[in-house]
Design a protein around this motif. Structure first.
Motif, short mmCIF file in Angstrom:
data_model
loop_
_atom_site.label_atom_id
_atom_site.label_comp_id
_atom_site.label_asym_id
_atom_site.label_seq_id
_atom_site.Cartn_x
_atom_site.Cartn_y
_atom_site.Cartn_z
N MET A 143 -23.23 -12.74 20.10
CA MET A 143 -24.42 -12.34 19.35
C MET A 143 -25.29 -13.52 18.90
O MET A 143 -26.48 -13.34 18.64
CB MET A 143 -24.03 -11.46 18.16
CG MET A 143 -23.72 -10.03 18.55
SD MET A 143 -25.15 -9.23 19.36
CE MET A 143 -26.27 -9.02 17.99
N CYS A 144 -24.70 -14.73 18.80
CA CYS A 144 -25.53 -15.89 18.46
C CYS A 144 -26.45 -16.20 19.65
O CYS A 144 -27.65 -16.44 19.48
CB CYS A 144 -24.66 -17.11 18.15
SG CYS A 144 -23.30 -16.79 17.03
N GLY A 145 -25.87 -16.17 20.83
CA GLY A 145 -26.65 -16.44 22.04
C GLY A 145 -27.72 -15.39 22.25
O GLY A 145 -28.87 -15.71 22.62
N TYR A 146 -27.36 -14.14 22.01
CA TYR A 146 -28.31 -13.04 22.16
C TYR A 146 -29.48 -13.23 21.18
O TYR A 146 -30.66 -13.11 21.55
CB TYR A 146 -27.59 -11.71 21.90
CG TYR A 146 -28.49 -10.50 21.92
CD1 TYR A 146 -28.87 -9.91 23.12
CD2 TYR A 146 -28.93 -9.93 20.73
CE1 TYR A 146 -29.68 -8.79 23.14
CE2 TYR A 146 -29.75 -8.80 20.74
CZ TYR A 146 -30.12 -8.23 21.93
OH TYR A 146 -30.92 -7.12 21.96
N GLY A 147 -29.14 -13.57 19.91
CA GLY A 147 -30.19 -13.77 18.89
C GLY A 147 -31.11 -14.92 19.25
O GLY A 147 -32.34 -14.83 19.11
N ALA A 148 -30.52 -16.03 19.75
CA ALA A 148 -31.32 -17.20 20.10
C ALA A 148 -32.23 -16.87 21.29
O ALA A 148 -33.41 -17.26 21.30
CB ALA A 148 -30.41 -18.37 20.44
N ALA A 149 -31.69 -16.14 22.27
CA ALA A 149 -32.51 -15.79 23.44
C ALA A 149 -33.65 -14.87 23.02
O ALA A 149 -34.79 -15.01 23.50
CB ALA A 149 -31.64 -15.13 24.50
N GLN A 150 -33.37 -13.94 22.11
CA GLN A 150 -34.43 -13.05 21.63
C GLN A 150 -35.52 -13.85 20.93
O GLN A 150 -36.72 -13.58 21.10
CB GLN A 150 -33.87 -12.00 20.65
CG GLN A 150 -32.98 -10.95 21.30
CD GLN A 150 -33.73 -10.06 22.29
OE1 GLN A 150 -34.95 -9.98 22.27
NE2 GLN A 150 -33.00 -9.40 23.17
N ALA A 151 -35.09 -14.87 20.13
CA ALA A 151 -36.08 -15.71 19.43
C ALA A 151 -36.93 -16.46 20.46
O ALA A 151 -38.15 -16.57 20.32
CB ALA A 151 -35.37 -16.69 18.49
N ALA A 152 -36.28 -16.97 21.52
CA ALA A 152 -37.01 -17.72 22.56
C ALA A 152 -37.99 -16.79 23.28
O ALA A 152 -39.14 -17.17 23.55
CB ALA A 152 -36.03 -18.33 23.54
N LEU A 153 -37.53 -15.57 23.58
CA LEU A 153 -38.40 -14.63 24.30
C LEU A 153 -39.57 -14.19 23.42
O LEU A 153 -40.71 -14.05 23.89
CB LEU A 153 -37.59 -13.42 24.77
CG LEU A 153 -36.56 -13.70 25.88
CD1 LEU A 153 -35.66 -12.49 26.12
CD2 LEU A 153 -37.26 -14.11 27.18
#
Ligand SMILES: Cc1cc2nc3c(=O)[nH]c(=O)nc-3n(C[C@H](O)[C@H](O)[C@H](O)COP(=O)(O)OP(=O)(O)OC[C@H]3O[C@@H](n4cnc5c(N)ncnc54)[C@H](O)[C@@H]3O)c2cc1C
Length: 477
Positions: free
Chosen positions: A460-470
């Motif tokens: 979920m950390c990776g998912y959150g970071a990717a969402q922030a990047a997108l």
């Protein structure tokens, strides 16, 4: 086409990579180690044919998340297996307690403390899907389910010792001590209940499952999806500088599955805003772990019968004994009787064994950077509740805090949860800000367990970071 480089292939790096790839980004993952997976690697560490999890073994918080719902990892080969008993806690003389999938059955076995157990975990279990959605994201957000979150928050803010006082008998107190001690915090400290309440309730809602084929199956499934979407993983590449990554790849987005201090080194002083650099340098790491992998003929001869059927066994005795051990560890002293977590994953995934020789993965909580050998202390804790254990061991390997850190740069000083779970970092990790994944450098995000929601192989950390990047490039899914 937007391009991205992800530095580190732990479950968060891979979840970030998959999330970006599903959004149409061209992703390359660079991994320092020779094998991908970070904390989700599995190896035949002791005896050929006996499969051990190198790090994570149990995955209650990976089952139902925004990430797991965004991608079909089952279709990519990830299957879960559950033991009969989620976790157990033996006490001296064959006594003990056990957490089952069902709150009522768990409570009933606790006798006079059953009603209290039901009062604590029952309402959380009823609403856990909503509660988990809330805490598996940065704390600073407008909650969708404020009442459910509030109910969890009231208990989570308490010292674990305060909740232990609600119980009368040593069995219920000890069961609580074992799950609360996953926080790697003194049990008398503020908010030391948060992780115990989350993991304890998750045991009832989702169980504590293992990945069939070893935790490596989690990363293998993510890599399969990534490759299906045009991404690649390169191993044996240690990234030392952001300038180099950008020069060589021209990546628009960089996700760092690293510790905050490594992020400072990689991004470099010139690029990183001073307030972010200061915050990352001040990031606090927690105590360490000392690991022993055993190959055991016939399994562990627990006196406490439910422990023979438990995926995870918490060792350390009574609440008071575990509290004393955790206090010592926090003060930098090695306890004589450390808290030990022992995994019997093979009970839920029998193919990990070779004939009657079974993998047992144990680790003790030790002070940060502890440079002694805790092997005998761990064996003594097992032998205390399973006399005759030592004679059944046919293979063994150990990993000290130094070796753990050498195998994975994110586990500084053997800190396997990538950052102390003190109240401030529990809420604001890696720093107090509305976008905890942002580094202040355009397109560069931190995505490791040092970011929300913290440790665990849930992605979920990776998912959150990717969402922030997108979101920053206007492409959030
Ligand atoms: C003994 C042990 C038991 C555990 N038990 C559990 C459990 O039962 N359940 C659970 O959910 N979690 C458990 N954990 C914790 C879990 O493994 C971690 O929280 C999780 O792996 C964190 O994922 P991550 O992606 O943030 O980082 P990691 O898994 O730590 O991966 C980071 C990766 O980045 C790589 N890397 C770092 N720096 C660089 C660089 N400069 N260049 C290239 N690559 C780099 C590292 O080599 C590593 O592969 C356990 C951990 C340990 C060690």
């Amino acid at each position: 086409m937007t391009t991205a480089v992800v530095v580190g292939s732990g479950p968060n790096g891979l979840a970030g990579a998959v999330t970006l790839a599903l959004a149409g980004v061209q992703v390359t993952v660079l991994e320092a180690a020779d094998a991908p997976g970070g904390g989700t690697r599995s190896t035949e560490a002791t005896v050929p044919g006996v499969l051990h999890d190198e790090c994570s073994g149990f995955h209650p918080l990976a089952i139902d998340t925004a990430f797991s719902r965004s991608v079909d990892l089952t279709a990519a080969g990830l299957n879960w297996g559950w033991p009969d008993v989620e976790y157990s806690h033996p006490l001296d003389g064959g006594d003990g307690a056990a957490a089952l999938r069902d709150v009522d059955r768990t409570a009933s076995a606790l006798g006079a403390d059953g009603a209290t157990y039901r009062r604590i975990f029952g309402p959380l279990d009823d609403r856990f899907d909503l509660i988990a959605q809330e805490f598996l994201q940065p704390v600073l957000h407008v909650p969708k389910y404020p009442l459910a979150l509030g109910r969890f928050g009231v208990g989570a803010g308490l010292p674990a010792a305060a909740i232990a006082k609600l119980y009368r008998a040593p069995q219920a107190k000890a069961l609580w001590a074992g799950v609360a001690a996953h926080a790697f915090r003194p049990l008398g400290s503020l908010a030391s209940s948060a992780i115990g309440l989350a993991l304890g309730t998750a045991a009832h809602r989702y169980g504590w499952p293992v990945a069939i084929g070893g935790s490596q199956a989690i990363s293998a499934a993510m890599i399969r999806v990534l490759e299906q979407h045009g991404g690649t993983v390169k191993t044996g590449v240690t990234v030392r500088s952001l300038a180099q990554v950008r020069r060589e790849t021209g990546a628009d987005i960089v996700l760092l599955d690293t510790s905050p201090t490594a992020a400072v080194r990689i991004i470099g002083d010139d690029a990183l805003p001073p307030h972010v650099r200061r915050a990352f340098e001040r990031f606090r790491h927690g105590p360490g772990a000392f690991q022993v992998a055993f190959a055991v003929e016939g399994g562990v001869p627990w006196q406490h019968e439910p422990s023979r059927r438990a995926g995870t066994v918490h060792l350390g005795g009574t609440f008071e004994q575990i509290a004393a051990a955790e206090k010592d560890v926090a003060r930098g002293r090695m306890p004589k009787r450390p808290f030990v977590l022992l995994g019997q994953q093979y009970l839920a995934d029998p193919a990990r064994s070779s004939g009657d020789v079974h993998p047992i993965d144990a680790y003790a909580h030790v002070p940060a950077g502890y440079d002694g050998d805790a092997t005998e202390l761990i064996i003594a804790q097992i032998e205390r509740f399973a006399p005759g254990f030592r004679d059944r061991v046919v293979g063994m390997t150990t990993r000290s805090t130094g070796q753990i850190a050498a195998d994975n740069a994110n586990f500084i000083g053997g800190d396997i949860v990538t950052g102390a779970n003190d109240p401030l970092q529990l809420v604001f990790r890696p720093r107090p800000t509305l976008n905890p994944y942002a580094t202040g450098v355009d397109g560069v995000y931190l995505c490791s367990a040092a970011t929300p929601p913290g440790a665990g192989a849930h992605g979920m950390c990776g998912y959150g970071a990717a969402q922030a990047a997108l979101a920053a490039i206007g492409a959030a899914r």
